[in-house]
Design a protein around this motif. Structure first.
Motif, PDB file in Angstrom:
ATOM      1  N   GLU A   1       0.694  -1.326   0.130  1.00 48.12           N
ATOM      2  CA  GLU A   1       0.092  -0.039   0.173  1.00 48.12           C
ATOM      3  C   GLU A   1       0.663   0.982   0.101  1.00 48.12           C
TER       4      GLU A   1
ATOM      5  N   ARG B   1      -0.726   9.036   2.792  1.00 57.44           N
ATOM      6  CA  ARG B   1      -0.779   9.141   4.330  1.00 57.44           C
ATOM      7  C   ARG B   1       0.598   7.973   4.773  1.00 57.44           C
ATOM      8  N   TYR B   2       0.226   7.384   4.168  1.00 60.51           N
ATOM      9  CA  TYR B   2       1.257   5.541   5.310  1.00 60.51           C
ATOM     10  C   TYR B   2       1.786   4.537   3.428  1.00 60.51           C
TER      11      TYR B   2
ATOM     12  N   ALA C   1       3.668   0.880   3.022  1.00 57.61           N
ATOM     13  CA  ALA C   1       3.165  -0.054   3.226  1.00 57.61           C
ATOM     14  C   ALA C   1       5.074  -1.313   2.295  1.00 57.61           C
TER      15      ALA C   1
ATOM     16  N   PHE D   1       7.229  -0.184   7.193  1.00 59.95           N
ATOM     17  CA  PHE D   1       6.310   0.693   7.617  1.00 59.95           C
ATOM     18  C   PHE D   1       6.981   2.080   7.307  1.00 59.95           C
ATOM     19  N   SER D   2       5.653   3.139   6.579  1.00 59.13           N
ATOM     20  CA  SER D   2       6.446   4.312   6.233  1.00 59.13           C
ATOM     21  C   SER D   2       5.363   5.513   6.341  1.00 59.13           C
ATOM     22  N   SER D   3       5.807   6.766   5.890  1.00 58.75           N
ATOM     23  CA  SER D   3       5.473   7.665   5.437  1.00 58.75           C
ATOM     24  C   SER D   3       5.193   7.767   3.957  1.00 58.75           C
TER      25      SER D   3
ATOM     26  N   TYR E   1       2.800   7.492  10.876  1.00 57.30           N
ATOM     27  CA  TYR E   1       2.229   6.416  10.607  1.00 57.30           C
ATOM     28  C   TYR E   1       2.444   4.944  11.440  1.00 57.30           C
TER      29      TYR E   1
ATOM     30  N   ALA F   1       2.229   0.478  12.462  1.00 60.79           N
ATOM     31  CA  ALA F   1       1.719  -0.680  11.568  1.00 60.79           C
ATOM     32  C   ALA F   1       2.029  -1.975  13.516  1.00 60.79           C
TER      33      ALA F   1
ATOM     34  N   GLU G   1       0.434  -5.824  15.046  1.00 58.47           N
ATOM     35  CA  GLU G   1      -0.287  -7.146  14.419  1.00 58.47           C
ATOM     36  C   GLU G   1      -1.296  -7.149  15.275  1.00 58.47           C
TER      37      GLU G   1
ATOM     38  N   MET H   1      -6.836   6.589   8.942  1.00 55.23           N
ATOM     39  CA  MET H   1      -6.843   5.165   7.802  1.00 55.23           C
ATOM     40  C   MET H   1      -5.718   4.056   8.114  1.00 55.23           C
ATOM     41  N   GLU H   2      -6.490   3.389   7.570  1.00 52.50           N
ATOM     42  CA  GLU H   2      -6.551   1.785   7.572  1.00 52.50           C
ATOM     43  C   GLU H   2      -6.300   0.699   6.885  1.00 52.50           C
ATOM     44  N   THR H   3      -5.263   0.032   6.542  1.00 52.25           N
ATOM     45  CA  THR H   3      -5.024  -0.970   5.558  1.00 52.25           C
ATOM     46  C   THR H   3      -4.625  -2.218   6.344  1.00 52.25           C
TER      47      THR H   3
ATOM     48  N   ARG I   1      -4.387  -5.935   6.208  1.00 49.87           N
ATOM     49  CA  ARG I   1      -3.575  -7.406   5.593  1.00 49.87           C
ATOM     50  C   ARG I   1      -3.571  -9.139   6.559  1.00 49.87           C
TER      51      ARG I   1
ATOM     52  N   THR J   1      -8.719  -1.827   2.665  1.00 48.30           N
ATOM     53  CA  THR J   1      -8.083   0.003   2.406  1.00 48.30           C
ATOM     54  C   THR J   1      -9.572   0.819   3.284  1.00 48.30           C
TER      55      THR J   1
ATOM     56  N   SER K   1      -2.252  -7.603   9.909  1.00 48.36           N
ATOM     57  CA  SER K   1      -0.931  -6.566   9.793  1.00 48.36           C
ATOM     58  C   SER K   1      -2.047  -5.572   9.635  1.00 48.36           C
TER      59      SER K   1
ATOM     60  N   PHE L   1      -1.526  -1.643   8.717  1.00 48.39           N
ATOM     61  CA  PHE L   1      -0.997   0.170   8.142  1.00 48.39           C
ATOM     62  C   PHE L   1      -1.797   1.074   8.349  1.00 48.39           C
ATOM     63  N   SER L   2      -1.689   1.701   8.846  1.00 47.90           N
ATOM     64  CA  SER L   2      -2.390   3.162   8.990  1.00 47.90           C
ATOM     65  C   SER L   2      -1.576   4.208   8.758  1.00 47.90           C
ATOM     66  N   SER L   3      -2.029   5.570   9.324  1.00 43.04           N
ATOM     67  CA  SER L   3      -1.841   6.484   9.381  1.00 43.04           C
ATOM     68  C   SER L   3      -1.681   6.483  11.221  1.00 43.04           C
TER      69      SER L   3
END
Lengths: 180, 180
Positions: free
Chosen positions: A56, A60-61, A63, A159-161, B61, B63, B65, B89-91, B93, B138, B157, B159-161
């Motif tokens: 993704e 905003r982020y 991965a 994991f990042s911006s 950001y 991250a 589990e 906002m989040e993904t 996985r 997402t 997992s 991944f998000s703001s």
């Protein structure tokens, strides 16, 4: 820039996919087919490269999984501010194998490894952080870093911006990180 | 709010750690010890709960589990805007097992599962997204969602703001997501 020859691409993607599977990381067929093989324009992928699965990347982020063959190096670079927005900040988490990460700070005596062969001035920082499986480290925006996989290779979750690879500034002036 | 009894906490953390290990996900001893056992104040952790390993949560950001025992549900909620900043906002996985995710949209006929027992009005959306291992989805900011692990449990997992759990708004009015 990515590895050019189609058959070579397939071999590298197969190999990276095998490493992911061996680490228990499941990716879809579409993700495997879309895997980026970054060679940074140096045409020495197995020495200086990254196989990248982007899960993704939004405003905003981001991965990703970074798959590194044994001894493979991601060359020294930094993530500058873009349009007044602070540069990319990123956390590397070692998922399998081990990684030698070099960041700002005093050079580490007796460090684990050396950079790949490169022109003088291409690698300038040698403060070592060893990431074993399960370890992680967060890189501040706009600070130089490079990293190299151990002898068994490595998988690193990033994991990042927001990721904007084209903006990256490499110390090795031969490198322009332009996507194909 | 988290599970209260110390011995019960230990058992849940051990069980979650075993699931992570079985999926090939390595966490440190410190991460295991710090694992959050969110029961949303309902005191029915195995039905409505989440075991959470936070890898990183900074102002850009996050991250994590999410470890879910078989049939465990994360209850319906949304992430509102905070101080003028768009909501989280989040993904999600799915890393192992399978997850039934419910998001805004028309109710799915013959959906895979039901929410846990709860007062009327605690669950209002039934548009189903099935996430098998390797699938992801997402969630847009400030939109309702809930999800439930399949019969074998699941690891997700996220991944998000930036994560700010205290701000979450749950449909079930009994729930206040206050950290201990």
């Amino acid at each position: 820039m990515i590895v050019q020859a189609k058959q070579q691409q397939q071999e590298y993607r197969d190999r990276a996919a095998e490493m992911l599977a061996a680490a228990g990381i499941v990716v879809t067929g579409r993700e495997k087919a879309a895997m980026e093989l970054a060679d940074f324009g140096l045409d020495e992928f197995e020495a200086t490269g990254l196989a990248i699965v982007v899960y993704e990347n939004n405003d905003r982020y981001c991965a990703k999984e970074l798959v590194m063959f044994p001894g493979m190096t991601c060359p020294e670079h930094r993530h500058p501010a873009i349009n007044g927005r602070s540069g990319k900040m990123e956390t590397f988490r070692c998922r399998s194998g081990e990684v030698y990460l070099y960041v700002d700070g005093p050079a580490t005596p007796g460090r684990k490894t050396d950079p790949p062969a490169a022109p003088g001035g291409a690698y300038t920082i040698f403060h070592e952080v060893v990431l074993l499986t399960g370890d992680q480290y967060t890189i501040a925006p706009d600070t130089k870093h490079w990293f190299k996989a151990g002898p068994g290779g490595a998988i690193v979750s990033e994991f990042s911006s927001t990721s904007c690879d084209e903006a990256d500034i490499f110390t090795d002036t031969r490198i322009q990180r332009v996507p194909d």
